[in-house]
Scaffold this motif. Structure first.
Motif, PDB file in Angstrom:
ATOM      1  N   ILE A 173      46.940   0.089  48.661  1.00 57.91           N
ATOM      2  CA  ILE A 173      47.241  -0.119  47.248  1.00 57.91           C
ATOM      3  C   ILE A 173      48.733   0.162  47.086  1.00 57.91           C
ATOM      4  CG2 ILE A 173      44.906   0.538  46.534  1.00 57.91           C
ATOM      5  CD1 ILE A 173      46.071   3.120  45.359  1.00 57.91           C
ATOM      6  N   LYS A 174      49.318  -0.458  46.059  1.00 58.65           N
ATOM      7  CA  LYS A 174      50.760  -0.314  45.855  1.00 58.65           C
ATOM      8  C   LYS A 174      51.018   0.812  44.871  1.00 58.65           C
ATOM      9  CE  LYS A 174      52.040  -4.603  47.356  1.00 58.65           C
ATOM     10  NZ  LYS A 174      53.285  -5.038  47.965  1.00 58.65           N
ATOM     11  N   ILE A 175      51.788   1.783  45.290  1.00 57.20           N
ATOM     12  CA  ILE A 175      52.152   2.833  44.335  1.00 57.20           C
ATOM     13  C   ILE A 175      53.652   2.802  44.032  1.00 57.20           C
ATOM     14  CG2 ILE A 175      50.186   4.313  44.964  1.00 57.20           C
ATOM     15  CD1 ILE A 175      52.284   6.081  46.456  1.00 57.20           C
ATOM     16  N   ALA A 262      41.335   6.054  38.350  1.00 54.35           N
ATOM     17  CA  ALA A 262      41.353   5.149  37.199  1.00 54.35           C
ATOM     18  C   ALA A 262      40.434   3.952  37.427  1.00 54.35           C
ATOM     19  CB  ALA A 262      42.782   4.670  36.924  1.00 54.35           C
ATOM     20  N   LEU A 263      40.504   3.374  38.606  1.00 53.79           N
ATOM     21  CA  LEU A 263      39.754   2.139  38.837  1.00 53.79           C
ATOM     22  C   LEU A 263      38.260   2.394  39.011  1.00 53.79           C
ATOM     23  CD1 LEU A 263      40.154  -0.894  39.054  1.00 53.79           C
ATOM     24  CD2 LEU A 263      40.532  -0.640  41.503  1.00 53.79           C
ATOM     25  N   ASN A 265      36.546   5.723  38.593  1.00 50.24           N
ATOM     26  CA  ASN A 265      35.924   6.843  37.878  1.00 50.24           C
ATOM     27  C   ASN A 265      34.849   7.525  38.722  1.00 50.24           C
ATOM     28  OD1 ASN A 265      35.185   8.586  35.748  1.00 50.24           O
ATOM     29  ND2 ASN A 265      33.822   7.086  34.833  1.00 50.24           N
TER      30      ASN A 265
ATOM     31  N   LYS B 166      33.552   5.121  32.881  1.00 53.17           N
ATOM     32  CA  LYS B 166      34.948   4.763  32.639  1.00 53.17           C
ATOM     33  C   LYS B 166      35.569   3.954  33.766  1.00 53.17           C
ATOM     34  CE  LYS B 166      35.271   8.938  29.925  1.00 53.17           C
ATOM     35  NZ  LYS B 166      35.417  10.392  30.125  1.00 53.17           N
ATOM     36  N   ALA B 167      34.767   3.431  34.673  1.00 51.66           N
ATOM     37  CA  ALA B 167      35.332   2.649  35.777  1.00 51.66           C
ATOM     38  C   ALA B 167      36.005   1.379  35.242  1.00 51.66           C
ATOM     39  CB  ALA B 167      34.247   2.283  36.782  1.00 51.66           C
ATOM     40  N   GLY B 168      36.920   0.841  36.024  1.00 51.42           N
ATOM     41  CA  GLY B 168      37.575  -0.409  35.667  1.00 51.42           C
ATOM     42  C   GLY B 168      38.893  -0.255  34.946  1.00 51.42           C
ATOM     43  N   GLU B 169      39.343   0.971  34.763  1.00 54.97           N
ATOM     44  CA  GLU B 169      40.591   1.193  34.000  1.00 54.97           C
ATOM     45  C   GLU B 169      41.804   0.850  34.860  1.00 54.97           C
ATOM     46  OE1 GLU B 169      41.242   1.705  30.981  1.00 54.97           O
ATOM     47  OE2 GLU B 169      39.515   2.638  30.014  1.00 54.97           O
ATOM     48  N   ILE B 170      41.873  -0.405  35.234  1.00 57.32           N
ATOM     49  CA  ILE B 170      42.939  -0.836  36.130  1.00 57.32           C
ATOM     50  C   ILE B 170      44.304  -0.732  35.466  1.00 57.32           C
ATOM     51  CG2 ILE B 170      42.868  -3.307  35.547  1.00 57.32           C
ATOM     52  CD1 ILE B 170      43.234  -3.834  38.588  1.00 57.32           C
ATOM     53  N   HIS B 172      45.506   1.691  34.240  1.00 58.00           N
ATOM     54  CA  HIS B 172      46.076   3.024  34.467  1.00 58.00           C
ATOM     55  C   HIS B 172      46.175   3.409  35.937  1.00 58.00           C
ATOM     56  CE1 HIS B 172      46.246   3.525  30.176  1.00 58.00           C
ATOM     57  NE2 HIS B 172      45.044   2.994  30.123  1.00 58.00           N
ATOM     58  N   ILE B 173      46.030   2.416  36.831  1.00 57.16           N
ATOM     59  CA  ILE B 173      46.426   2.716  38.204  1.00 57.16           C
ATOM     60  C   ILE B 173      47.955   2.761  38.210  1.00 57.16           C
ATOM     61  CG2 ILE B 173      44.369   1.579  39.156  1.00 57.16           C
ATOM     62  CD1 ILE B 173      46.202  -0.676  40.207  1.00 57.16           C
ATOM     63  N   LYS B 174      48.505   3.512  39.167  1.00 56.52           N
ATOM     64  CA  LYS B 174      49.962   3.688  39.216  1.00 56.52           C
ATOM     65  C   LYS B 174      50.563   2.659  40.145  1.00 56.52           C
ATOM     66  CE  LYS B 174      50.127   8.111  37.632  1.00 56.52           C
ATOM     67  NZ  LYS B 174      51.183   8.818  36.936  1.00 56.52           N
ATOM     68  N   ILE B 175      51.460   1.852  39.639  1.00 60.73           N
ATOM     69  CA  ILE B 175      52.144   0.914  40.530  1.00 60.73           C
ATOM     70  C   ILE B 175      53.627   1.267  40.675  1.00 60.73           C
ATOM     71  CG2 ILE B 175      50.503  -0.963  40.114  1.00 60.73           C
ATOM     72  CD1 ILE B 175      52.747  -2.257  38.380  1.00 60.73           C
ATOM     73  N   ALA B 176      54.019   2.391  40.078  1.00 58.78           N
ATOM     74  CA  ALA B 176      55.392   2.880  40.214  1.00 58.78           C
ATOM     75  C   ALA B 176      55.373   4.379  39.977  1.00 58.78           C
ATOM     76  CB  ALA B 176      56.309   2.194  39.206  1.00 58.78           C
ATOM     77  N   GLN B 186      51.036   8.899  30.636  1.00 55.53           N
ATOM     78  CA  GLN B 186      51.565   8.919  31.997  1.00 55.53           C
ATOM     79  C   GLN B 186      52.715   7.927  32.168  1.00 55.53           C
ATOM     80  OE1 GLN B 186      50.689  11.076  34.202  1.00 55.53           O
ATOM     81  NE2 GLN B 186      48.970  11.922  33.064  1.00 55.53           N
ATOM     82  N   GLY B 259      46.352  -3.916  44.226  1.00 55.18           N
ATOM     83  CA  GLY B 259      45.648  -2.637  44.327  1.00 55.18           C
ATOM     84  C   GLY B 259      44.141  -2.827  44.306  1.00 55.18           C
TER      85      GLY B 259
END
Lengths: 326, 326
Positions: A173-175, A262-263, A265, B166-170, B172-176, B186, B259
């Motif tokens: 995954i890209k962070i 996040a993805l 839970n 709460k799954a699927g909260e894409i 709010h994944i961190k890409i930076a 955040q 991601g």
């Protein structure tokens, strides 16, 4: 501890096939490891030689358990790389230099018992779910920080393999949108920023800038020799550069974990692998703190983050459980 | 097209409850929308008033379908925010200013038929899976780019809600590791870098620097008025600033999608939401190209990326399908 839903009288073999060593264990009906045997993999000798070495490691473990081989009902093996769990064919395993190896078929021919093949990280995650840190939860993400970063997913109580058997590749995954190039060819990958190779790279860059460090001195500047134990030693002894590098790594680990949180839970994140295992509780608690500060807050509710507890047995135990539950 | 495994003679109501409008549709046994009705939500009037408005929207849709209300067997409703699909209680919906609202119970009392409550993004994803772009696949990630970025997961043919729903909260994944602050508090969140609010922010910053743009002129500098249509217009007409901003957004979208691809190895990504819907195929193809260049290569094998096809009907259709399949 009862494993799976099969009869409780089975002895099962679990095997962890790695790039450098083969580890086999005899698992009793309660999930205990009766005996272990180990051999070098020696993949340079070719597929047939490795299959033979696996079979010999297995027979050695059965001997050590003082068990008649007839008592062994089945075998589960965790193997590295991309594979098809349904057919038991390893499509590609760079660590072994394998391509399209019908591991299940070859081992069944050699040993005469049913064989189940699973990706090693998936097997390790399943081991922690069934017999380790994750007993009792239904949604668990395993994250293993070693040379790179691997992951496995247990969702709704089932191992989730994805559409092509490649789910769980959290290391990719890209962070970040830029940064050092990952082994996969991309930039910004989680493992390229927080795995052991990434840590070694950070030491190398610091060394080039003339930074002092007991860790660098011990390997005489050859950062490829920096193992997890040396990183932990530098951290524990208060080596400044190690502390600075791990402060950065903790933030990147927290961001990667935050993505899974996040993805998906999940109810639990299980953290294992050489780097995590070597580092002391102080590091682990700092990491938990950073996840708490950096992850999507609503998904932190009810989340447990635990250390993996099965260590080197995780893969063979998980593979054995999967074999038994087939 | 047969929906679910229930008797094929049922009429079901689907409702999309949004912060500004309520959309209800009567769904026939083949998954077709027989009729639709719409009302403003007016959440400022309180919970009971909204429930009453939902009931009236539903009755209006049934009237328009020239159906006796007795023929309607059940109702599915997609609602924003955090909710418990099992109990039908909306724990928190900031868009509606709701806290702990027993939506299922209240609607069942008003309408006298069984009600199923689902998160709106989950419902929209399920709609695309059952009746839209994802028919026939088993592993699908829905990504909806609007004000923010929402996501839904269909894994092994089942809606995956996570341990706390709460799954699927894409988004709010961190890409930076840094960047503008997200609504969640955040930094580095996918939606804070690629959603419509992020696009508006980029226009604002460019405007401050004196950059010229037909999009900025049209809203007289008030970037909050930049809707998806205006962004698409700027893109299509060749507005330079829009092009530059969307080039950046495409990279961020590709990284967020990457991601999900690495972690879940889905068979399909369905992309929808106002921003994606408004932009032309040229944009979409550029995005596909960037995903192909930036995602973990092994997981791209067999991956399809498609536009959502149900548009404004996705949530009500998905909610209706979920209700029928209960």
């Amino acid at each position: 501890l009862e494993v799976g839903n099969e009869s409780g009288s089975e002895f099962v073999i679990g095997v962890d096939l790695g790039g450098t060593k083969i580890l086999a264990g005899v698992i009793d009906p309660t999930g205990g490891v009766l005996s272990r045997a180990k051999k070098k993999t020696r993949s340079e000798r070719g597929v047939e030689a490795v299959i033979d070495r696996i079979a010999r490691t297995v027979r050695r473990a059965v001997e050590k358990a003082e068990l008649d081989f007839d008592r062994v009902e089945r075998l589960g093996i965790g193997a590295p790389g991309a594979l098809d769990a349904a057919t038991g064919v390893v499509a590609e395993a760079p660590n072994l230099d394998w391509k399209d190896v019908p591991l299940k078929k070859l081992l069944e021919k050699h040993l005469g018992i049913p064989v189940t093949v699973e990706n090693d990280v998936n097997a390790g995650t399943w081991g922690e779910y069934r017999l380790g840190a994750g007993v009792g939860v239904r949604d668990l993400v395993g994250i293993f920080v070693g040379t790179g970063i691997g992951g496995g997913l247990v969702l709704d109580g089932r191992l989730y393999r994805g559409s092509q058997g490649k789910a769980g590749e959290i290391g990719h995954i890209k962070i970040a949108s830029s940064g050092p190039r990952c082994g996969c060819g991309q930039v910004g990958c989680f493992e390229a920023l927080a795995g052991r190779l990434a840590i070694q790279r950070m030491f190398k860059e610091a060394g080039k800038k003339g930074k002092e460090s007991s860790v660098l001195r011990a390997v005489e500047g050859d950062v490829s020799k920096i193992r997890s134990g040396a990183i932990a030693e530098g951290y524990t002894s208060g080596d400044k550069l190690t502390g600075k590098i791990l402060d950065e790594v903790i933030l990147r680990l927290a961001d990667g974990i935050a993505g899974a949180v996040a993805l998906l839970n999940p109810e639990m994140i299980v953290l294992g692998g050489g780097v995590i295992e070597a580092l002391p509780d102080e590091f682990f608690e700092d990491l938990l703190d950073k996840v708490g500060r950096r992850a999507f807050e609503p998904s932190l509710e009810g989340l447990q983050i635990k250390r993996a507890v099965l260590g080197d047995d995780a893969v063979l135990l998980g593979a054995a459980c999967i074999a038994r539950e087939q």
